[in-house]
Design an enzyme around this catalytic site. Structure first.
Site, PDB file in Angstrom:
ATOM      1  N   ALA A 106      69.685  46.951  -1.910  1.00 32.67           N
ATOM      2  CA  ALA A 106      70.097  48.324  -1.599  1.00 32.67           C
ATOM      3  C   ALA A 106      71.287  48.778  -2.429  1.00 32.67           C
ATOM      4  CB  ALA A 106      70.416  48.450  -0.114  1.00 32.67           C
ATOM      5  N   THR A 107      72.217  47.882  -2.713  1.00 38.93           N
ATOM      6  CA  THR A 107      73.400  48.281  -3.496  1.00 38.93           C
ATOM      7  C   THR A 107      72.986  48.793  -4.868  1.00 38.93           C
ATOM      8  OG1 THR A 107      74.913  46.806  -2.334  1.00 38.93           O
ATOM      9  CG2 THR A 107      75.545  47.466  -4.551  1.00 38.93           C
ATOM     10  N   ASN A 119      75.725  50.160   9.662  1.00 32.09           N
ATOM     11  CA  ASN A 119      75.659  48.697   9.668  1.00 32.09           C
ATOM     12  C   ASN A 119      76.608  48.045  10.664  1.00 32.09           C
ATOM     13  OD1 ASN A 119      77.491  49.830   7.597  1.00 32.09           O
ATOM     14  ND2 ASN A 119      78.107  47.707   7.297  1.00 32.09           N
ATOM     15  N   GLN A 147      69.762  49.388   7.137  1.00 26.91           N
ATOM     16  CA  GLN A 147      69.766  48.812   8.478  1.00 26.91           C
ATOM     17  C   GLN A 147      68.640  49.344   9.362  1.00 26.91           C
ATOM     18  OE1 GLN A 147      71.539  46.319   9.458  1.00 26.91           O
ATOM     19  NE2 GLN A 147      73.009  46.198   7.769  1.00 26.91           N
ATOM     20  N   SER A 180      66.838  46.827   1.475  1.00 28.98           N
ATOM     21  CA  SER A 180      66.965  45.439   1.044  1.00 28.98           C
ATOM     22  C   SER A 180      66.033  44.569   1.873  1.00 28.98           C
ATOM     23  CB  SER A 180      68.399  44.921   1.232  1.00 28.98           C
ATOM     24  OG  SER A 180      69.250  45.363   0.203  1.00 28.98           O
ATOM     25  N   ALA A 181      65.295  43.683   1.219  1.00 30.53           N
ATOM     26  CA  ALA A 181      64.326  42.829   1.922  1.00 30.53           C
ATOM     27  C   ALA A 181      64.993  41.902   2.923  1.00 30.53           C
ATOM     28  CB  ALA A 181      63.526  42.008   0.909  1.00 30.53           C
ATOM     29  N   HIS A 182      66.194  41.417   2.592  1.00 33.04           N
ATOM     30  CA  HIS A 182      66.807  40.405   3.446  1.00 33.04           C
ATOM     31  C   HIS A 182      67.325  40.945   4.779  1.00 33.04           C
ATOM     32  CE1 HIS A 182      71.264  41.059   2.990  1.00 33.04           C
ATOM     33  NE2 HIS A 182      70.852  41.791   1.981  1.00 33.04           N
ATOM     34  N   THR A 184      62.777  41.857 -16.530  1.00 28.43           N
ATOM     35  CA  THR A 184      61.646  41.117 -15.978  1.00 28.43           C
ATOM     36  C   THR A 184      61.689  41.161 -14.452  1.00 28.43           C
ATOM     37  OG1 THR A 184      61.621  39.615 -17.876  1.00 28.43           O
ATOM     38  CG2 THR A 184      60.518  38.849 -15.874  1.00 28.43           C
ATOM     39  N   CYS A 190      88.056  40.920   4.900  1.00 25.82           N
ATOM     40  CA  CYS A 190      89.024  39.843   5.128  1.00 25.82           C
ATOM     41  C   CYS A 190      89.336  39.080   3.841  1.00 25.82           C
ATOM     42  CB  CYS A 190      88.483  38.854   6.152  1.00 25.82           C
ATOM     43  SG  CYS A 190      88.049  39.595   7.725  1.00 25.82           S
TER      44      CYS A 190
END
Length: 383
Positions: free
Chosen positions: A74-75, A151, A179, A199-201, A239, A324
């Site tokens: 996504a980024t 998120n 999200q 994003s897939a993850h 690729t 952090c």
């Protein structure tokens, strides 16, 4: 002493890869390893699989396969959609203060090259004032960038109403749906979205792959951000990450079939978790509790340092949503934008459930969090 099993309640950060997704990907590391641009039989076989993954991904959001550009996540999609508009005549961008850093930092870059960016505030519940959007968009506004589901808090903006306003002013709509994709039904056509990043993850696919939906109706020619061999209609050279793309497609296929079933089960668990945790005196939920994604609960435990809590929880994985470092902790920019004090922001914890969360895990988490919260609060009072 055996290691304790991880109780994973940080699914908004990332999700485990579904076994069905992994098994679909594996042959593309070993047997079907040809480049998808190859003109030989092996290459054409892989190309067909990639095209099928494009359809699977498109189907999840009711798009067409030729409106999908595969990215590293996504980024990258956000960067391509926003920076890719640098060649347009209009030079005004509108976004929200509670957006992800991928949007905010890219908008700051656009400011550095001459664009004007308006960062709209939200109400204390995280929702955007639609009237304010009406007032701020003009015939010089190029694009509005808004998150589907936050998120950190899970708060969901009124995408449909936002889109109606934008269309009356001929303003493009870029939606960061990282999200939301794979969790709830999304129809980009009905919602009038021009660009959508995923994003897939975030929905049980692999890391390092995602997609950007680019509406054919937008009729906007984006400037590519990665130049080279001209792959993907010259919008994103390089690729293709074939195993990742196959994984994204399979994750999308599973989500399309199972997201409603997942929602029913996970929402019950989220509510159970929330009811239990709110027994802590003075605790409260951050963000609107009616308009939010079903798997997320962001709770403030006054007088409890969230970073200490996260470390003490050990095998229970949660997040504080803060930036952090080894030296200092900063309060979440999202919670600050919603009006929380530094102290309350640094006492807030995000719990995000997923497909593999169990009721027993929720019971254990509630008991541990409440016990630690009371312990930390007592120590604070003594000091």
């Amino acid at each position: 002493m055996p290691q304790q099993k991880i109780i994973y309640l940080d699914n908004n950060a990332t999700t485990p890869v579904d076994d069905r997704v992994l098994n679909t990907m594996l042959p593309y590391f070993t047997d079907f390893y040809a480049n998808s641009t190859g003109t030989h039989l092996a290459g054409l076989t892989v190309k067909e699989a990639v095209e099928n993954a494009a359809w699977q991904t498109a189907d999840l959001i009711n798009a067409d396969a030729d409106e999908i550009i595969f990215t590293s996540g996504a980024t990258e999609g956000i960067n391509l959609a926003i920076k890719g508009l640098a060649n347009q005549d209009r030079k005004h961008i509108v976004t929200i203060q509670t957006e992800h850093k991928a949007v905010l930092e890219t908008c700051r870059f656009m400011q550095s090259i001459g664009f004007e960016v308006t960062y709209l505030p939200t109400a204390s519940d995280g929702l955007l004032d639609i009237q304010l959007l009406k007032e701020i968009t003009t015939d010089k506004t190029l694009v509005f960038i808004g998150m589907f589901s936050n998120n950190e808090t899970g708060v969901m903006q009124n995408i449909s109403e936002i889109s109606k306003i934008l269309k009356t002013r001929n303003v493009l709509f870029m939606c960061d749906a990282t999200q939301a994709v794979g969790k709830i039904p999304i129809d980009v056509k009905a919602l009038g979205i021009d660009f959508l990043a995923m994003s897939a993850h975030k929905f049980y696919g692999p890391k390092g792959v995602g997609a950007l939906y680019i509406s054919a109706k937008a009729k906007i020619k984006l400037s590519p951000q990665i130049l080279g061999g001209g792959q993907q209609r010259k919008l994103r050279s390089g690729t293709l990450n074939v195993p990742g793309i196959i994984g994204l497609g399979k994750a999308a296929e599973i989500a399309l079939k199972e997201q409603q079933e997942d929602q029913k089960r996970i929402e019950v668990l989220r509510n159970k978790l929330e009811k239990g945790l709110l027994q802590f005196k003075g605790s409260f939920v951050n963000g609107n509790t009616e308009n939010r994604i079903y798997n997320t609960s962001n709770i403030c435990f006054p007088s409890v340092n969230s970073e200490q809590m996260i470390l003490a929880l050990g095998n229970i994985s949660v997040s504080n949503g803060a930036s952090c470092s080894a030296v200092t902790s900063k309060p979440s920019h999202v919670l600050k934008a919603m009006g929380l004090s530094d102290e309350d922001a640094l006492s807030s914890i995000r719990f995000s459930l997923g497909r593999f969360t169990t009721s027993k895990e929720i019971d254990i988490a509630v008991e541990r969090v409440l016990s630690l919260a009371k312990e930390f609060a007592t120590k604070t009072q003594r000091h």
